[in-house]
Motif scaffolding. Structure first.
Motif, PDB file in Angstrom:
ATOM      1  N   ALA A  42       0.823  -1.213   0.000  1.00 63.97           N
ATOM      2  CA  ALA A  42       0.000   0.000   0.000  1.00 63.97           C
ATOM      3  C   ALA A  42       0.854   1.258   0.000  1.00 63.97           C
ATOM      4  O   ALA A  42       0.606   2.207  -0.735  1.00 63.97           O
ATOM      5  CB  ALA A  42      -0.928   0.000   1.214  1.00 63.97           C
ATOM      6  N   ARG A  43       1.867   1.264   0.856  1.00 65.09           N
ATOM      7  CA  ARG A  43       2.677   2.463   1.008  1.00 65.09           C
ATOM      8  C   ARG A  43       3.723   2.599  -0.089  1.00 65.09           C
ATOM      9  O   ARG A  43       4.321   3.645  -0.253  1.00 65.09           O
ATOM     10  CB  ARG A  43       3.392   2.440   2.365  1.00 65.09           C
ATOM     11  CG  ARG A  43       2.480   2.555   3.558  1.00 65.09           C
ATOM     12  CD  ARG A  43       2.124   4.001   3.844  1.00 65.09           C
ATOM     13  NE  ARG A  43       3.321   4.841   3.900  1.00 65.09           N
ATOM     14  CZ  ARG A  43       3.975   5.129   5.001  1.00 65.09           C
ATOM     15  NH1 ARG A  43       3.577   4.637   6.140  1.00 65.09           N
ATOM     16  NH2 ARG A  43       5.041   5.908   4.968  1.00 65.09           N
ATOM     17  N   GLY A  44       3.958   1.517  -0.785  1.00 60.83           N
ATOM     18  CA  GLY A  44       5.020   1.556  -1.762  1.00 60.83           C
ATOM     19  C   GLY A  44       6.356   1.863  -1.095  1.00 60.83           C
ATOM     20  O   GLY A  44       7.196   2.543  -1.661  1.00 60.83           O
ATOM     21  N   VAL A  45       6.553   1.418   0.156  1.00 62.82           N
ATOM     22  CA  VAL A  45       7.808   1.698   0.852  1.00 62.82           C
ATOM     23  C   VAL A  45       8.837   0.606   0.622  1.00 62.82           C
ATOM     24  O   VAL A  45       9.737   0.411   1.404  1.00 62.82           O
ATOM     25  CB  VAL A  45       7.625   1.861   2.382  1.00 62.82           C
ATOM     26  CG1 VAL A  45       6.901   3.146   2.685  1.00 62.82           C
ATOM     27  CG2 VAL A  45       6.916   0.667   2.974  1.00 62.82           C
ATOM     28  N   ARG A  46       8.689  -0.088  -0.498  1.00 62.99           N
ATOM     29  CA  ARG A  46       9.603  -1.196  -0.703  1.00 62.99           C
ATOM     30  C   ARG A  46      11.043  -0.734  -0.787  1.00 62.99           C
ATOM     31  O   ARG A  46      11.945  -1.493  -0.488  1.00 62.99           O
ATOM     32  CB  ARG A  46       9.229  -1.977  -1.948  1.00 62.99           C
ATOM     33  CG  ARG A  46       9.125  -1.132  -3.193  1.00 62.99           C
ATOM     34  CD  ARG A  46       9.516  -1.914  -4.405  1.00 62.99           C
ATOM     35  NE  ARG A  46       9.231  -3.323  -4.314  1.00 62.99           N
ATOM     36  CZ  ARG A  46       8.203  -3.893  -4.890  1.00 62.99           C
ATOM     37  NH1 ARG A  46       7.320  -3.189  -5.526  1.00 62.99           N
ATOM     38  NH2 ARG A  46       8.071  -5.175  -4.843  1.00 62.99           N
ATOM     39  N   GLY A  47      11.247   0.535  -1.119  1.00 64.27           N
ATOM     40  CA  GLY A  47      12.606   1.055  -1.138  1.00 64.27           C
ATOM     41  C   GLY A  47      13.271   0.836   0.212  1.00 64.27           C
ATOM     42  O   GLY A  47      14.388   0.348   0.309  1.00 64.27           O
ATOM     43  N   GLY A  48      12.520   1.177   1.276  1.00 65.52           N
ATOM     44  CA  GLY A  48      13.035   1.026   2.629  1.00 65.52           C
ATOM     45  C   GLY A  48      13.301  -0.428   2.960  1.00 65.52           C
ATOM     46  O   GLY A  48      14.351  -0.784   3.494  1.00 65.52           O
ATOM     47  N   LEU A  49      12.341  -1.264   2.599  1.00 63.94           N
ATOM     48  CA  LEU A  49      12.487  -2.683   2.893  1.00 63.94           C
ATOM     49  C   LEU A  49      13.701  -3.256   2.172  1.00 63.94           C
ATOM     50  O   LEU A  49      14.487  -4.004   2.731  1.00 63.94           O
ATOM     51  CB  LEU A  49      11.221  -3.427   2.474  1.00 63.94           C
ATOM     52  CG  LEU A  49      11.186  -4.901   2.850  1.00 63.94           C
ATOM     53  CD1 LEU A  49      11.239  -5.075   4.347  1.00 63.94           C
ATOM     54  CD2 LEU A  49       9.937  -5.566   2.288  1.00 63.94           C
ATOM     55  N   GLU A  50      13.843  -2.836   0.918  1.00 61.57           N
ATOM     56  CA  GLU A  50      14.963  -3.386   0.167  1.00 61.57           C
ATOM     57  C   GLU A  50      16.304  -2.933   0.727  1.00 61.57           C
ATOM     58  O   GLU A  50      17.274  -3.675   0.708  1.00 61.57           O
ATOM     59  CB  GLU A  50      14.846  -3.038  -1.311  1.00 61.57           C
ATOM     60  CG  GLU A  50      14.377  -4.229  -2.113  1.00 61.57           C
ATOM     61  CD  GLU A  50      13.194  -3.923  -2.991  1.00 61.57           C
ATOM     62  OE1 GLU A  50      13.121  -2.807  -3.523  1.00 61.57           O
ATOM     63  OE2 GLU A  50      12.326  -4.789  -3.137  1.00 61.57           O
ATOM     64  N   LYS A  51      16.320  -1.692   1.248  1.00 64.42           N
ATOM     65  CA  LYS A  51      17.566  -1.236   1.873  1.00 64.42           C
ATOM     66  C   LYS A  51      17.870  -2.067   3.106  1.00 64.42           C
ATOM     67  O   LYS A  51      18.997  -2.494   3.334  1.00 64.42           O
ATOM     68  CB  LYS A  51      17.461   0.239   2.262  1.00 64.42           C
ATOM     69  CG  LYS A  51      17.822   1.096   1.107  1.00 64.42           C
ATOM     70  CD  LYS A  51      18.415   2.435   1.486  1.00 64.42           C
ATOM     71  CE  LYS A  51      18.367   3.319   0.258  1.00 64.42           C
ATOM     72  NZ  LYS A  51      17.022   3.910   0.054  1.00 64.42           N
ATOM     73  N   ALA A  52      16.813  -2.310   3.892  1.00 61.20           N
ATOM     74  CA  ALA A  52      17.008  -3.110   5.097  1.00 61.20           C
ATOM     75  C   ALA A  52      17.563  -4.483   4.725  1.00 61.20           C
ATOM     76  O   ALA A  52      18.479  -5.000   5.371  1.00 61.20           O
ATOM     77  CB  ALA A  52      15.681  -3.260   5.838  1.00 61.20           C
TER      78      ALA A  52
END
Ligand code: TRP
Length: 484
Positions: A178-188
């Protein structure tokens, strides 16, 4: 395109601006995030155990090399050329090469397969979530195999507990969607995946210490072909698709964000290599523990939950390592689950003109409901099984044997839908797409191009078809006819 900017926009074929991976590295990271998941650590060891070890592993490795990698290159290539969701991409590319738009059906099957896989994937990821606090409380300290089995049995016997953890995992997945925060997840994940790797190495040292390491390795790498069955061959092939996230458009979507100048071949080989390495390492950990404790390799889907706690319960700092391990496993599953639902998300948003958030909520509810079937198949509906055998005078062909709903969903998706999707991708890339287009996309020297082309045009499709026919008993039937 510069390698240093983190978000690049790029004029796609349809004129709209599309986000791009910032570099090949980001693509490899995301694709590895999708590929490395429960398939490597949970599924690979347990299906290897169910299929008798070495011969199964050998067939699986062959499938990765000869079917998996070429199809992965094809899927990434189609995605990059189409630059849309899988359904639109397939329609568009089919027309570009003068073929029917009904190739969009391939994208459709992928949307459904991803949805079905996520429904049970989330339940298993829920087990991993549940093990975080169970490990964290030191439950397994000094426990024997019997005690560890009991903990697992108790968890899966409770539909309520499973529902809680399944719900939590669905919420986690849909939140990122929903948030499209996959950038953050991928960095993690950039930091967490190497950590998972380190933990696997620590566990391998533990496995060496059990005194059964040799036996475990022999089980994994000494092929005994008398143990392999026709269904075993089908599972090995199905798993090659599952573990590389192939055949349903997930990797196609990732490819659609790939910059033009990136080498598809190198990226695909890198992803397949890391994925395989993680799976083999997991196997090298699990089987020595199995033999050291007199456990059953064919214990089924609970295998890692019955073996790893034994290791953690009996080593120094086991509580810390064990908790960390299950946290990392959850992260690995998380980056995979997002890619399972992404094709459905893009398709829903476009078809129903819904926002990302609404789509995520809606799909989340449906996947959650569907997941109940898997939950119940481990407890209240565990007696509800399906068996399907074709018995002919040429032999018995077991399609399904005492399969629970979970087994059935897994069989349908991994062993049928994904290979079928992969077969269609191979046929499309090898026979229908104009050669100039694939050559232009792959940009590899003519030796490697010819190798890839031969594999994708002949070897991969023929092997998939042979394995299907073999599983259905058709080959045995033909052999009988010609001998007669
Ligand atoms: N490859 C993942 C795993 O091994 C699962 C997965 C993610 C997947 N996306 C997929 C499987 C797409 C098939 C298709 O855990």
């Amino acid at each position: 395109m510069s390698e240093s900017t983190s978000v690049n926009t790029h004029a796609a074929k349809n004129g709209s601006k599309r986000e791009m991976w910032s570099s090949r590295f980001t693509f490899i990271l995301a694709a590895t995030g999708s590929a490395v998941g429960l398939g490597n650590i949970w599924k690979f060891p347990y299906i290897t155990g169910e299929n008798g070890g070495g011969a199964f592993v050998l067939i699986y490795l062959m499938c990765i090399a000869v079917i998996g990698i070429p199809i992965m290159m094809a899927e990434v290539m189609l995605g990059r050329r189409g630059r849309q969701d899988p359904i639109t991409t397939m329609k568009h590319l089919a027309r570009e090469s003068g073929h029917s738009r009904s190739w969009g059906l391939l994208g459709w099957m992928g949307v459904i397969a991803g949805f079905l896989i996520l429904s049970y994937y989330s339940v298993i990821a829920g087990w991993a979530l549940a093990y975080v606090p169970i490990m964290g409380l030191g439950t397994f300290n000094g426990m024997d195999a019997e005690g560890v089995n009991a903990v697992f049995a108790e968890l899966v016997a409770s539909p309520e507990s499973l529902m809680i953890w399944h719900s939590l995992f669905i919420v986690m997945t849909m939140y990122v969607v929903a948030r499209g925060v996959r950038g953050g997840l991928e960095k993690a994940v950039t930091y967490l995946m190497p950590l998972l790797f380190v933990l696997l190495i620590i566990l391998i040292f533990y496995a060496m210490d059990t005194g059964y390491f040799q036996q475990g390795l022999a089980y994994l790498f000494n092929p005994d072909f008398s143990k392999i069955t026709t269904e075993g061959i089908l599972s090995a092939m199905g798993h090659a698709f599952f573990t590389l996230s192939l055949g349903m458009g997930a990797i196609m979507v990732y490819g659609s964000y790939l910059p033009k100048d990136t080498s598809i071949a190198q990226a695909s080989i890198a992803v397949a290599f890391m994925d395989t390495l993680v799976a083999l390492m997991a196997g090298m950990v699990i089987f020595p523990i199995v033999f050291a404790n007199g456990l059953e390799p064919g214990a089924g889907p609970g295998l890692i939950f019955k073996t790893l706690p034994l290791a953690f319960g009996n080593m120094n700092y086991g509580t810390v390592f064990g908790t960390l391990f299950f946290v990392l496993l959850v992260f690995a599953a998380w980056t995979s689950s997002i890619s399972l639902i992404e094709p459905a998300v893009t398709w829903c948003m476009k078809t129903f003109q819904l926002s990302r958030v609404k789509t995520a909520v809606l799909l989340g509810v449906f996947v959650w409901l569907m997941g109940l079937l898997t939950i119940f198949s481990f407890n209240i509906a565990s007696d509800f099984t399906i068996s399907s055998t074709i018995s002919t005078q040429y032999g018995e062909f077991v399609i399904l044997k005492d399969a629970t709903i979970f087994d059935f969903l897994d069989y349908l998706t991994s062993n049928i839908m994904l290979p079928l999707g992969g077969l269609m991708i191979a046929i499309f890339a090898g026979w229908l797409m104009k050669k100039e287009f694939s050559r232009e996309e792959l940009k590899i020297n003519s030796f490697w191009y010819s190798t890839w082309f031969f594999l994708i045009r002949f070897v991969a499709p023929v092997m998939v078809i042979i394995v299907f026919l073999n599983a259905m008993g058709v080959i045995a039937f033909m052999r009988h006819i010609f001998n007669a």
